[in-house]
Design a protein around this motif. Structure first.
Motif, short mmCIF file in Angstrom:
data_model
loop_
_atom_site.label_atom_id
_atom_site.label_comp_id
_atom_site.label_asym_id
_atom_site.label_seq_id
_atom_site.Cartn_x
_atom_site.Cartn_y
_atom_site.Cartn_z
N ASP A 25 41.65 45.54 59.09
CA ASP A 25 40.52 45.26 58.54
C ASP A 25 40.47 45.39 56.48
OD1 ASP A 25 37.37 46.59 57.78
OD2 ASP A 25 38.25 48.07 57.53
N ILE A 26 41.72 46.58 56.62
CA ILE A 26 42.23 46.34 55.07
C ILE A 26 42.42 44.89 54.31
CG2 ILE A 26 44.03 46.96 53.67
CD1 ILE A 26 44.12 49.71 54.80
N SER A 27 43.04 44.13 55.05
CA SER A 27 43.29 42.85 55.06
C SER A 27 42.22 41.59 54.77
CB SER A 27 44.43 42.56 55.59
OG SER A 27 43.92 42.06 57.06
N GLN A 28 41.06 42.22 55.31
CA GLN A 28 40.07 41.17 55.24
C GLN A 28 39.72 41.87 54.52
OE1 GLN A 28 39.56 38.34 57.35
NE2 GLN A 28 41.51 38.80 58.48
N ARG A 29 39.57 42.48 53.42
CA ARG A 29 38.08 42.83 52.45
C ARG A 29 39.46 42.73 51.18
NH1 ARG A 29 34.85 47.80 54.39
NH2 ARG A 29 34.97 47.72 56.09
N THR A 30 40.52 42.27 51.30
CA THR A 30 41.08 42.25 49.89
C THR A 30 41.94 40.84 50.23
OG1 THR A 30 43.48 43.23 51.30
CG2 THR A 30 42.33 44.90 49.77
N THR A 31 42.00 40.57 48.66
CA THR A 31 42.61 39.14 48.64
C THR A 31 43.63 39.12 48.44
OG1 THR A 31 41.66 39.06 46.25
CG2 THR A 31 39.70 37.91 47.88
N PHE A 32 44.78 37.83 48.23
CA PHE A 32 45.86 37.90 48.36
C PHE A 32 46.10 37.45 46.08
CE2 PHE A 32 49.78 34.85 47.81
CZ PHE A 32 50.84 36.17 47.86
N PRO A 33 47.17 38.81 45.50
CA PRO A 33 46.94 38.80 44.07
C PRO A 33 46.99 36.89 43.82
CG PRO A 33 48.50 40.02 44.85
CD PRO A 33 47.29 39.77 46.53
N GLY A 34 48.09 36.08 45.24
CA GLY A 34 48.47 35.21 43.97
C GLY A 34 47.39 33.64 43.68
N SER A 35 46.30 33.70 44.34
CA SER A 35 45.47 33.36 45.29
C SER A 35 43.92 33.40 43.74
CB SER A 35 44.67 33.99 46.35
OG SER A 35 43.76 35.05 45.89
N LYS A 36 44.63 34.70 42.73
CA LYS A 36 43.45 34.47 41.76
C LYS A 36 44.19 33.81 40.69
CE LYS A 36 42.29 39.60 42.40
NZ LYS A 36 42.38 40.84 41.89
N GLY A 37 42.99 33.22 39.73
CA GLY A 37 43.85 32.12 38.63
C GLY A 37 43.95 33.35 37.67
N ASN A 38 44.75 33.08 36.31
CA ASN A 38 45.52 33.58 35.51
C ASN A 38 44.53 33.64 34.40
OD1 ASN A 38 47.51 33.47 36.37
ND2 ASN A 38 48.28 31.87 35.76
N LEU A 39 43.38 35.38 34.82
CA LEU A 39 42.67 36.28 33.66
C LEU A 39 43.74 36.60 33.00
CD1 LEU A 39 41.00 38.36 36.90
CD2 LEU A 39 40.12 35.97 35.46
N LYS A 40 42.63 36.48 31.62
CA LYS A 40 43.25 37.39 29.93
C LYS A 40 44.06 37.79 30.53
CE LYS A 40 39.85 34.41 27.35
NZ LYS A 40 38.55 34.16 26.46
#
Length: 49
Positions: A25-40
């Motif tokens: 359940d927790i894994s479905q609600r969160t995203t892998f940090p590496g999948s996010k773009g490089n935010l400012k």
């Protein structure tokens, strides 16, 4: 003693199923940090260190 072992095994299996369900359940609600773009905010300029 055999009855206690069966009860312990049953409780262990139930506990593990609940823990696996919570983990899924927790894994479905969160995203892998590496999948996010490089935010400012994530890019370090070296001034904060």
């Amino acid at each position: 003693m055999q009855k206690n072992k069966k009860l312990f095994l049953l409780l262990f299996v139930i506990f593990m199923l609940i823990m696996l369900w919570i983990g899924y359940d927790i894994s479905q609600r969160t995203t892998f940090p590496g999948s996010k773009g490089n935010l400012k905010e994530r890019i370090s300029t070296g001034q904060d260190q």
